[in-house]
Design an enzyme around this catalytic site. Structure first.
Site, PDB file in Angstrom:
ATOM      1  N   ASN A 159       0.852  -1.190   0.000  1.00 30.40           N
ATOM      2  CA  ASN A 159       0.000   0.000   0.000  1.00 30.40           C
ATOM      3  C   ASN A 159       0.894   1.249   0.000  1.00 30.40           C
ATOM      4  OD1 ASN A 159      -1.380   2.296   1.134  1.00 30.40           O
ATOM      5  ND2 ASN A 159      -3.051   0.944   1.720  1.00 30.40           N
ATOM      6  N   HIS A 188       1.035   6.357   1.618  1.00 34.28           N
ATOM      7  CA  HIS A 188       1.819   7.355   2.355  1.00 34.28           C
ATOM      8  C   HIS A 188       2.964   7.964   1.544  1.00 34.28           C
ATOM      9  CE1 HIS A 188      -0.824   7.041   5.574  1.00 34.28           C
ATOM     10  NE2 HIS A 188      -0.582   5.764   5.801  1.00 34.28           N
ATOM     11  N   HIS A 194      -5.719   3.696  -1.539  1.00 37.17           N
ATOM     12  CA  HIS A 194      -7.050   3.964  -0.989  1.00 37.17           C
ATOM     13  C   HIS A 194      -7.475   5.359  -1.452  1.00 37.17           C
ATOM     14  CE1 HIS A 194      -9.718   4.099   2.924  1.00 37.17           C
ATOM     15  NE2 HIS A 194     -10.396   4.401   1.836  1.00 37.17           N
ATOM     16  N   ARG A 253      -9.630   7.925  -0.827  1.00 30.04           N
ATOM     17  CA  ARG A 253     -10.559   8.331   0.241  1.00 30.04           C
ATOM     18  C   ARG A 253     -11.454   9.455  -0.250  1.00 30.04           C
ATOM     19  NH1 ARG A 253      -8.610   6.356   5.531  1.00 30.04           N
ATOM     20  NH2 ARG A 253     -10.403   7.454   6.345  1.00 30.04           N
ATOM     21  N   ARG A 288      -7.295  12.827   0.968  1.00 34.41           N
ATOM     22  CA  ARG A 288      -6.193  13.357   1.783  1.00 34.41           C
ATOM     23  C   ARG A 288      -4.825  12.926   1.267  1.00 34.41           C
ATOM     24  NH1 ARG A 288      -7.001   9.782   7.242  1.00 34.41           N
ATOM     25  NH2 ARG A 288      -9.036  10.733   7.160  1.00 34.41           N
ATOM     26  N   GLU A 299      -8.649   0.340  -2.694  1.00 35.34           N
ATOM     27  CA  GLU A 299      -9.469   0.328  -1.472  1.00 35.34           C
ATOM     28  C   GLU A 299     -10.455   1.468  -1.569  1.00 35.34           C
ATOM     29  OE1 GLU A 299      -7.033   0.807   1.948  1.00 35.34           O
ATOM     30  OE2 GLU A 299      -5.988  -1.060   1.633  1.00 35.34           O
ATOM     31  N   THR A 355      -7.928   3.182   8.516  1.00 31.31           N
ATOM     32  CA  THR A 355      -9.190   2.435   8.559  1.00 31.31           C
ATOM     33  C   THR A 355      -9.336   1.714   9.903  1.00 31.31           C
ATOM     34  OG1 THR A 355      -8.777   2.063   6.231  1.00 31.31           O
ATOM     35  CG2 THR A 355     -10.649   0.912   7.193  1.00 31.31           C
ATOM     36  N   GLU A 375     -10.587  -9.700   3.281  1.00 32.14           N
ATOM     37  CA  GLU A 375      -9.307  -9.293   3.864  1.00 32.14           C
ATOM     38  C   GLU A 375      -9.567  -9.120   5.355  1.00 32.14           C
ATOM     39  OE1 GLU A 375      -7.002  -6.191   1.948  1.00 32.14           O
ATOM     40  OE2 GLU A 375      -6.140  -5.608   3.868  1.00 32.14           O
ATOM     41  N   HIS A 389      -3.328  -4.743   7.781  1.00 27.03           N
ATOM     42  CA  HIS A 389      -3.430  -3.622   8.710  1.00 27.03           C
ATOM     43  C   HIS A 389      -2.531  -3.845   9.921  1.00 27.03           C
ATOM     44  CE1 HIS A 389      -4.826  -0.027  10.646  1.00 27.03           C
ATOM     45  NE2 HIS A 389      -5.444   0.270   9.544  1.00 27.03           N
TER      46      HIS A 389
HETATM   47  N1  PXP Z   1      -5.634  -3.203   4.225  1.00 31.18           N
HETATM   48  C1  PXP Z   1      -6.592  -2.246   4.291  1.00 31.18           C
HETATM   49  C2  PXP Z   1      -7.963  -2.593   3.845  1.00 31.18           C
HETATM   50  C3  PXP Z   1      -6.294  -0.946   4.758  1.00 31.18           C
HETATM   51  O1  PXP Z   1      -7.261  -0.008   4.835  1.00 31.18           O
HETATM   52  C4  PXP Z   1      -4.955  -0.654   5.117  1.00 31.18           C
HETATM   53  C5  PXP Z   1      -4.597   0.733   5.562  1.00 31.18           C
HETATM   54  O2  PXP Z   1      -4.758   1.633   4.522  1.00 31.18           O
HETATM   55  C6  PXP Z   1      -3.996  -1.674   4.998  1.00 31.18           C
HETATM   56  C7  PXP Z   1      -4.362  -2.938   4.567  1.00 31.18           C
HETATM   57  C8  PXP Z   1      -2.556  -1.433   5.311  1.00 31.18           C
HETATM   58  O3  PXP Z   1      -2.394  -1.144   6.654  1.00 31.18           O
HETATM   59  P1  PXP Z   1      -0.971  -0.625   7.172  1.00 31.18           P
HETATM   60  O4  PXP Z   1      -0.724   0.700   6.505  1.00 31.18           O
HETATM   61  O5  PXP Z   1      -1.168  -0.519   8.647  1.00 31.18           O
HETATM   62  O6  PXP Z   1       0.033  -1.660   6.770  1.00 31.18           O
END
Ligand code: PXP
Length: 244
Positions: free
Chosen positions: A7, A10, A43, A45, A49, A70, A101, A151, A196
Site C-alpha cells: 500500500n 503514504h 485507498h 478516500r 487526503r 481500497e 481504517t 481481507e 493492517h
Molecule cells: N488493508 C486495508 C484494507 C487498509 O485499509 C490498510 C490501511 O490503509 C492496509 C491494509 C494497510 O495497513 P498498514 O498501513 O497498517 O500496513
C-alpha cells in the site's frame, strides 16, 4: 507462497504535505514491483487526503502487476472504480476523522447495499474483496453477497502483539478468531487476505495461519524505507554540494 500487496498511500501523504508533484507515486509503485510486490494498493478516500483520482488512472496504465483499489461504498467512488476497472477492489468502511481504517466493514448490517455494489463491480470484471474483522458471521455475510475475497483486519492482532505479547489472553483470543474466520472463508470458497498494522516484528506469526493468499502492508514498509534510503539520499546531496 503468500503474496505481498504494498500500500503506497503514504508516498502520496508526503507529496500532499507540500502539494508538490514528487515523490512520484508511479516511481514508488515500480520500485515496489521490481522488489517483489505482487500488487499495489491505494485507498482513494472521499476526502482525497493522500491519493488523488489521477493517481489511480496513472497507476492503472503503468503497473505490471495488479492494482488493488481500497474504497468506501459511496456512489462517487463506485463510479470512478467502474471507470478505472482495477484488478481488485477492497471495500472498506470510512470515517472522515480517522487516521487510518479503524475496524472492518459491517457487511452483516449493510448486506443489501453492499450486495448491489459488489454486483456492479463484478459485472465489469473486478474481483471484489471485503475488509472485515476476524468474525465468522461477517465472513458468512461476505459469501452471501457474492464477494470473491475477504481481507481480515489484523489491527487488533498487531496491537495485542505489541502491547500485550504473544503469551497474553488477548493475543491468543484474537489469533483464535483469525483462525476460525480463515477456516470459514476457505470453506465458503472465498480467497483469504489479511492486512493492517502488519510489520517486520509481527509478520512471521500470521504467516502460520493456513490458507493465506496475500498480505496488504503499507505503513511499516514506507516507514522502514526512510531508514534504508535516508543515508543514500544525504550522501547524494552532499556529493552534489561537494562538486559546487
Ligand atoms: N488493508 C486495508 C484494507 C487498509 O485499509 C490498510 C490501511 O490503509 C492496509 C491494509 C494497510 O495497513 P498498514 O498501513 O497498517 O500496513
Amino acid at each position: 507462497m503468500i503474496k505481498l500487496g504494498v500500500n503506497i498511500d503514504h508516498i502520496a501523504t508526503i507529496r500532499q504535505a507540500r502539494k508538490e508533484d514528487f515523490p512520484s507515486l508511479i516511481k514508488a509503485a515500480l520500485i515496489c514491483e521490481k522488489s517483489g510486490a505482487d500488487s499495489i494498493t491505494v485507498h482513494l478516500r472521499e476526502d482525497r487526503r493522500h491519493i488523488q483520482d489521477r493517481d489511480v488512472y496513472e497507476l492503472r496504465k503503468s503497473l505490471k502487476t495488479k492494482l488493488n483499489l481500497e474504497m468506501a461504498a459511496s456512489e462517487e467512488i463506485v463510479e470512478i472504480a467502474l471507470d478505472i476497472k482495477p484488478d481488485f477492489v477492497c471495500m472498506v468502511p470510512e470515517k472522515r476523522r480517522e487516521l487510518t481504517t479503524e475496524g472492518g466493514l459491517d457487511v452483516k448490517t449493510h448486506k443489501n447495499k453492499l450486495a448491489s455494489v459488489v454486483a456492479r463491480l463484478k459485472k465489469v470484471g473486478i474481483i471484489v474483496s471485503m475488509f472485515i474483522d476476524a468474525d465468522t458471521e461477517q465472513v458468512l455475510s461476505c459469501s452471501e453477497i457474492n464477494a470473491d475475497m475477504v481481507e481480515l483486519h489484523t489491527g487488533k492482532y498487531a496491537k495485542f502483539f505489541k502491547e500485550n505479547g504473544i503469551a497474553s489472553a488477548e493475543f491468543k483470543e484474537e489469533m483464535e478468531k483469525i483462525s476460525e474466520a480463515s477456516r470459514e472463508a476457505i470453506q465458503k470458497g472465498l480467497i483469504l487476505n489479511a492486512g493492517h498494522g502488519l510489520d517486520y516484528d509481527n509478520i512471521e506469526r500470521i504467516c502460520k495461519v493456513p490458507g493465506m493468499n496475500e498480505f496488504n502492508i503499507g505503513f511499516s514498509i514506507i516507514a522502514e524505507s526512510v531508514f534504508t534510503g535516508l543515508g543514500t539520499a544525504v550522501k547524494n546531496m552532499k556529493g552534489l554540494i561537494g562538486k559546487g
